[in-house]
Design an enzyme around this catalytic site. Sequence first.
Site, mmCIF file in Angstrom:
data_model
loop_
_atom_site.group_PDB
_atom_site.id
_atom_site.type_symbol
_atom_site.label_atom_id
_atom_site.label_comp_id
_atom_site.label_asym_id
_atom_site.label_seq_id
_atom_site.Cartn_x
_atom_site.Cartn_y
_atom_site.Cartn_z
ATOM 1 N N LYS A 190 24.793 -89.278 27.942
ATOM 2 C CA LYS A 190 24.707 -90.016 29.198
ATOM 3 C C LYS A 190 23.436 -89.556 29.899
ATOM 4 O O LYS A 190 23.269 -88.368 30.198
ATOM 5 C CB LYS A 190 25.945 -89.701 30.038
ATOM 6 N N LYS A 243 24.779 -94.132 26.792
ATOM 7 C CA LYS A 243 24.789 -94.809 28.078
ATOM 8 C C LYS A 243 23.512 -94.500 28.836
ATOM 9 O O LYS A 243 23.157 -93.331 28.893
ATOM 10 C CB LYS A 243 26.011 -94.320 28.873
HETATM 11 C C1 PBG Z 1 30.894 -91.297 36.661
HETATM 12 C C2 PBG Z 1 30.246 -92.462 36.062
HETATM 13 C C3 PBG Z 1 29.064 -93.129 36.436
HETATM 14 C C4 PBG Z 1 28.976 -94.259 35.639
HETATM 15 C C5 PBG Z 1 30.075 -94.232 34.802
HETATM 16 N N1 PBG Z 1 30.823 -93.103 35.048
HETATM 17 C C6 PBG Z 1 28.109 -92.844 37.526
HETATM 18 C C7 PBG Z 1 27.146 -91.760 37.473
HETATM 19 O O1 PBG Z 1 27.066 -90.972 36.540
HETATM 20 O O2 PBG Z 1 26.438 -91.640 38.463
HETATM 21 C C8 PBG Z 1 27.915 -95.293 35.726
HETATM 22 C C9 PBG Z 1 28.345 -96.635 35.307
HETATM 23 C C10 PBG Z 1 27.462 -97.746 35.706
HETATM 24 O O3 PBG Z 1 26.379 -97.595 36.296
HETATM 25 O O4 PBG Z 1 27.873 -98.856 35.410
HETATM 26 N N2 PBG Z 1 30.374 -90.090 36.336
#
Ligand code: PBG
Length: 321
Positions: A190, A243
């Site tokens: 991520k 992601k």
């Molecule tokens: C929570 C999370 C996030 C997203 C998914 N789970 C936000 C972040 O890390 O700030 C982002 C999903 C999206 O932008 O659609 N940690």
Amino acid sequence: MKIRPRRLRANELVRSIVRESRLAKECLVQPLFVTDANAGEIKSMPGQHRFDVNKVGGEAKRIFDCGVKAVMLFGIPKKKDPDGNGAYEKNGIVQRAVKGIKKAVPRLMVITDVCLCQYTDHGHCGIVQGGRIANDRTVEVLAKTAVSHIEAGADMVAPSAMMDGQVSAIREALDGAGYQDIPIMSYSSKYASAFYEPFREAAESTPKFGDRKSYQMDTSNVREAMKEINIDIDEGADIVMVKPAIPYLDVIASARRRFDVPLAAYSVSGEYSMVKAAAKNGWLDEKNVVLEMLTAIRRAGADIIITYFAKDAAVWLNGRK
Ligand code: PBG
């Protein structure tokens, strides 16, 4: 003899039989936001809503009826605290939503996002200690949270906090509670992406200070993504994730080549909002662009696509000849 590749592009019949990547409703996951305070449309994500936890069953049924088999659940709690303790409350927002959805549509797969950022008053994904994110204390809370989601009836957990050791801690906690058969979909790679901005409005999870770069990955790196995925598989992740999706197709492709486990890609809020904004202006054809983007994510190698367009795409795919 003339070389004529166009032979295989002459009509839809022949194009469809040589097609290399296919999009199917079964690979789509619809993210869902639930709240008990602030229901309504999300401004930065037209067409997406924060659903009242007592009414989310209706939307779950609509999603399932379109042919989408799974949702990814995000809760927006009323109360937050420094340590994100609301995340594992027995009657917390996600726990209640899981029960409501499972009651309304037992066959819809419910995957829960396991993170603290919606539950901490500072908006970070973990517990802050001396200005830093305390890894191991956070992991303990994540493990408790995952168990509480499964106790409520969820089918799968998806840890997204990017803490070291979170997958093995969750695996151990689930096994210890008798949930050996519950799979973990890890947000293994991520990135610290600017494409999450609309989500943070939706989930009210913008960090109050600093950024997420000490735990989410540097956007320039691909070797590091392979390392993270490798570690998560070793720790017991059943499905791994990249992601965001569209700006990281190279990472998806590398992961596909390297690892023989199911691979998910999360097409995030910013990817959704960009298309929505352009479509609203008449600059892009929404349906064609979305189907092309989703197909590209499949072509890169993802088996599963988490996308805010899941429901719409399923309807479009239903209508395809
Ligand atoms: C929570 C999370 C996030 C997203 C998914 N789970 C936000 C972040 O890390 O700030 C982002 C999903 C999206 O932008 O659609 N940690």
